[in-house]
Structure formats: structure tokens, C-alpha cells
Design a protein around this motif. Sequence first.
Motif, PDB file in Angstrom:
ATOM      1  N   ASN A 210       0.837  -1.203   0.000  1.00  0.00           N
ATOM      2  CA  ASN A 210       0.000   0.000   0.000  1.00  0.00           C
ATOM      3  C   ASN A 210       0.870   1.251   0.000  1.00  0.00           C
ATOM      4  O   ASN A 210       1.996   1.233   0.505  1.00  0.00           O
ATOM      5  CB  ASN A 210      -0.920   0.036   1.232  1.00  0.00           C
ATOM      6  N   THR A 211       0.317   2.332  -0.553  1.00  0.00           N
ATOM      7  CA  THR A 211       1.050   3.599  -0.625  1.00  0.00           C
ATOM      8  C   THR A 211       0.366   4.629   0.276  1.00  0.00           C
ATOM      9  O   THR A 211      -0.865   4.755   0.250  1.00  0.00           O
ATOM     10  CB  THR A 211       1.081   4.107  -2.077  1.00  0.00           C
ATOM     11  N   TYR A 212       1.153   5.326   1.074  1.00  0.00           N
ATOM     12  CA  TYR A 212       0.629   6.320   2.018  1.00  0.00           C
ATOM     13  C   TYR A 212       1.281   7.675   1.735  1.00  0.00           C
ATOM     14  O   TYR A 212       2.484   7.759   1.484  1.00  0.00           O
ATOM     15  CB  TYR A 212       0.919   5.882   3.457  1.00  0.00           C
ATOM     16  N   THR A 213       0.461   8.727   1.776  1.00  0.00           N
ATOM     17  CA  THR A 213       0.948  10.068   1.450  1.00  0.00           C
ATOM     18  C   THR A 213       0.670  11.025   2.603  1.00  0.00           C
ATOM     19  O   THR A 213      -0.389  10.961   3.229  1.00  0.00           O
ATOM     20  CB  THR A 213       0.243  10.594   0.180  1.00  0.00           C
ATOM     21  N   ALA A 214       1.621  11.906   2.880  1.00  0.00           N
ATOM     22  CA  ALA A 214       1.408  12.958   3.878  1.00  0.00           C
ATOM     23  C   ALA A 214       2.071  14.232   3.401  1.00  0.00           C
ATOM     24  O   ALA A 214       3.066  14.204   2.665  1.00  0.00           O
ATOM     25  CB  ALA A 214       1.987  12.530   5.234  1.00  0.00           C
ATOM     26  N   TYR A 215       1.510  15.356   3.813  1.00  0.00           N
ATOM     27  CA  TYR A 215       2.116  16.679   3.551  1.00  0.00           C
ATOM     28  C   TYR A 215       2.718  17.141   4.857  1.00  0.00           C
ATOM     29  O   TYR A 215       2.027  17.205   5.875  1.00  0.00           O
ATOM     30  CB  TYR A 215       1.056  17.660   3.050  1.00  0.00           C
ATOM     31  N   ILE A 216       4.020  17.408   4.840  1.00  0.00           N
ATOM     32  CA  ILE A 216       4.664  17.826   6.083  1.00  0.00           C
ATOM     33  C   ILE A 216       5.185  19.253   5.943  1.00  0.00           C
ATOM     34  O   ILE A 216       5.661  19.656   4.888  1.00  0.00           O
ATOM     35  CB  ILE A 216       5.795  16.853   6.503  1.00  0.00           C
ATOM     36  N   ASP A 217       5.020  20.004   7.004  1.00  0.00           N
ATOM     37  CA  ASP A 217       5.548  21.367   7.068  1.00  0.00           C
ATOM     38  C   ASP A 217       6.772  21.309   7.965  1.00  0.00           C
ATOM     39  O   ASP A 217       6.656  21.315   9.190  1.00  0.00           O
ATOM     40  CB  ASP A 217       4.486  22.317   7.622  1.00  0.00           C
ATOM     41  N   ALA A 218       7.947  21.240   7.331  1.00  0.00           N
ATOM     42  CA  ALA A 218       9.188  20.990   8.067  1.00  0.00           C
ATOM     43  C   ALA A 218       9.780  22.292   8.590  1.00  0.00           C
ATOM     44  O   ALA A 218       9.622  23.350   7.985  1.00  0.00           O
ATOM     45  CB  ALA A 218      10.195  20.284   7.164  1.00  0.00           C
ATOM     46  N   GLU A 219      10.480  22.188   9.697  1.00  0.00           N
ATOM     47  CA  GLU A 219      11.046  23.356  10.371  1.00  0.00           C
ATOM     48  C   GLU A 219      12.358  23.810   9.736  1.00  0.00           C
ATOM     49  O   GLU A 219      12.955  24.785  10.164  1.00  0.00           O
ATOM     50  CB  GLU A 219      11.256  23.036  11.859  1.00  0.00           C
ATOM     51  N   VAL A 220      12.773  23.096   8.680  1.00  0.00           N
ATOM     52  CA  VAL A 220      14.035  23.455   8.022  1.00  0.00           C
ATOM     53  C   VAL A 220      13.880  23.246   6.513  1.00  0.00           C
ATOM     54  O   VAL A 220      13.122  22.371   6.079  1.00  0.00           O
ATOM     55  CB  VAL A 220      15.202  22.598   8.590  1.00  0.00           C
ATOM     56  N   ASN A 221      14.555  24.085   5.730  1.00  0.00           N
ATOM     57  CA  ASN A 221      14.614  23.881   4.283  1.00  0.00           C
ATOM     58  C   ASN A 221      15.756  22.907   4.032  1.00  0.00           C
ATOM     59  O   ASN A 221      16.925  23.278   4.138  1.00  0.00           O
ATOM     60  CB  ASN A 221      14.868  25.223   3.589  1.00  0.00           C
ATOM     61  N   VAL A 222      15.440  21.653   3.727  1.00  0.00           N
ATOM     62  CA  VAL A 222      16.493  20.631   3.656  1.00  0.00           C
ATOM     63  C   VAL A 222      17.368  20.778   2.412  1.00  0.00           C
ATOM     64  O   VAL A 222      18.403  20.130   2.304  1.00  0.00           O
ATOM     65  CB  VAL A 222      15.927  19.182   3.725  1.00  0.00           C
ATOM     66  N   GLY A 223      16.970  21.646   1.471  1.00  0.00           N
ATOM     67  CA  GLY A 223      17.784  21.808   0.256  1.00  0.00           C
ATOM     68  C   GLY A 223      17.716  20.546  -0.578  1.00  0.00           C
ATOM     69  O   GLY A 223      16.658  19.934  -0.728  1.00  0.00           O
ATOM     70  N   GLU A 224      18.852  20.121  -1.086  1.00  0.00           N
ATOM     71  CA  GLU A 224      18.890  18.881  -1.873  1.00  0.00           C
ATOM     72  C   GLU A 224      18.801  17.691  -0.926  1.00  0.00           C
ATOM     73  O   GLU A 224      19.602  17.559   0.000  1.00  0.00           O
ATOM     74  CB  GLU A 224      20.197  18.819  -2.669  1.00  0.00           C
ATOM     75  N   VAL A 225      17.800  16.835  -1.135  1.00  0.00           N
ATOM     76  CA  VAL A 225      17.605  15.681  -0.241  1.00  0.00           C
ATOM     77  C   VAL A 225      18.716  14.664  -0.487  1.00  0.00           C
ATOM     78  O   VAL A 225      18.948  14.227  -1.616  1.00  0.00           O
ATOM     79  CB  VAL A 225      16.221  15.040  -0.473  1.00  0.00           C
ATOM     80  N   THR A 226      19.421  14.307   0.590  1.00  0.00           N
ATOM     81  CA  THR A 226      20.515  13.347   0.466  1.00  0.00           C
ATOM     82  C   THR A 226      20.162  11.989   1.078  1.00  0.00           C
ATOM     83  O   THR A 226      20.710  10.967   0.698  1.00  0.00           O
ATOM     84  CB  THR A 226      21.782  13.881   1.174  1.00  0.00           C
ATOM     85  N   LYS A 227      19.212  11.995   2.034  1.00  0.00           N
ATOM     86  CA  LYS A 227      18.879  10.741   2.717  1.00  0.00           C
ATOM     87  C   LYS A 227      17.480  10.868   3.314  1.00  0.00           C
ATOM     88  O   LYS A 227      17.048  11.952   3.684  1.00  0.00           O
ATOM     89  CB  LYS A 227      19.903  10.501   3.834  1.00  0.00           C
ATOM     90  N   VAL A 228      16.777   9.740   3.366  1.00  0.00           N
ATOM     91  CA  VAL A 228      15.478   9.698   4.036  1.00  0.00           C
ATOM     92  C   VAL A 228      15.515   8.565   5.053  1.00  0.00           C
ATOM     93  O   VAL A 228      15.927   7.449   4.734  1.00  0.00           O
ATOM     94  CB  VAL A 228      14.333   9.456   3.024  1.00  0.00           C
ATOM     95  N   LYS A 229      15.120   8.877   6.281  1.00  0.00           N
ATOM     96  CA  LYS A 229      15.105   7.856   7.332  1.00  0.00           C
ATOM     97  C   LYS A 229      13.663   7.385   7.517  1.00  0.00           C
ATOM     98  O   LYS A 229      12.750   8.210   7.648  1.00  0.00           O
ATOM     99  CB  LYS A 229      15.614   8.494   8.626  1.00  0.00           C
ATOM    100  N   PHE A 230      13.455   6.070   7.498  1.00  0.00           N
ATOM    101  CA  PHE A 230      12.118   5.491   7.653  1.00  0.00           C
ATOM    102  C   PHE A 230      12.084   4.664   8.934  1.00  0.00           C
ATOM    103  O   PHE A 230      12.970   3.847   9.178  1.00  0.00           O
ATOM    104  CB  PHE A 230      11.811   4.592   6.432  1.00  0.00           C
TER     105      PHE A 230
END
Length: 257
Positions: A210-230
Amino acid sequence: LPGLDPAQPYFQGTPTEVRLDKSDADFVDIIHTDSAPTIPNLGFGISPAIGHIDFYPNGGEQMPGCGKNPVSQIVDLDGIWEGTRDFVACNHLRSYKYYSDSIIYPDGFLGYPCASYDLFQSGNCFPCPEGGCPNMGHYADKFKDKVKKDFMKLYLNTGEARDFPLWRYKVTVTLSGKKKVKGYANVALYGSGGNTKQYQITKGTLKPDNTYTAYIDAEVNVGEVTKVKFLWNNNWINPTLPKLGAATITVEVGQNR
């Protein structure tokens, strides 16, 4: 000409000659932070769109952080005098705090063109249109020549306290595993501009494939995404030791799509 939560009492519904209006300057941008109706909620700010572009942070009525208990809020802020004053008219005064923060964050406070705050919250107005989104506050006039409509309503979320800007991301996770489990799945973003805390993408029944989607308002501008932790957790000890992973994670940046 920025309007910082222009006054509502005695002004709403009046002719344009006596209140702030887009005829007052080549480019009028408005920040609405306290536009709940005067009765019953005693909103000080005007609600209708009256500028070339009108920003409604957090929906424009109730600002996060303004509902805190009075003592913590008064002590929290910038001393007892300013804290007491801010408590009395917290929502109304948020407009100038957002404006002063916007000077320090030229890339912050993106306003998403949208018909309503509810539609914005549910992700209907994400990402920014091709022409980009204007920045609420000091740098709004960079958008001056891009305004096509008579008026434009823009929505965004802010933090509860300084620093106020948040950056919006759409995170989509497809799960992998053998069988469904109950619990929650969190994601944190890492990038050239900094790392976010963990944000909950979904909770309840977690089904592989299954696929799950969320919109997050992050406290930092991460710039170029280098890694995602799950991370996932099922909240209790399960003797069958279920395993769950993320087959794919997609991150979409609101700003540049």
C-alpha cells in the motif's frame, strides 16, 4: 506596500477610500493573522482579500502558539511587558513577527495559491504553480510582475514560535513486507540545508504494497535531499516479530516541484 493584519473594526465593508486597498500602491501585499469575526471571537483583522496578493498563514484566524497558557506565553517571549501585550492581542501581532522573520529567511514563508485553507491543508494546492509561489513578508514584492488575477489568496503554515517559517513537502511511502500490522510509520528528511525531525506519515493498519501520502511542514529547508530515514513501530511486543520496510519513498518539494 505590506499590510500587517489591517484593522477590521470600523473598517471591514467600508469604501476603499477609508481603508487599506490595492489602489493605495503599485503592489499591496497583505498578511491576515486575526480575521475571525469580531463577534464572537474578537478578531482585530480584516478578512476579505483587499490587496494584490493576500496571505492567510494558518488559515488567517487562529495562530499556532497563541493558545498556550498565559503564564508560559508571557514568560516565553521577549520579556514580561512584550509578553503581556502579545498575550492580549497575540494573533493580531503575529503579522509583524512573521514579517520580521521573513527578512532573515528570503526562501521562507511560501504562500500557495488556493481557494481555501481546507483545500491547502489536504494537499490540493501543492506544489507551487510553474511561476512559483510568492514569499510572505519582506520579499513578497519579488512577485509583483507575476500577479495575473484581480486578487490572489495564498495559504501557508507557520511554527508556534520563532523561528516561524516552515517548508512544505509531500512524502509518499510504499510499504513492503509479508503481512499487515497495526502501528505507525515515520519519516525524517536529510539534506544539504539540514535535517528534519521525524514526521508521521500514517498510523493504523500498515499494509505491505500500500502507498501512504502525507504533507509535512518541516522546520528546516532541507535543500537537496541526500537521505530519508524510515521508521515504523507497532507500539507493543508482537511475538511473531513482524517485519516491515519501505519499498519506495518519494519526496516532492513544494517550492520547485
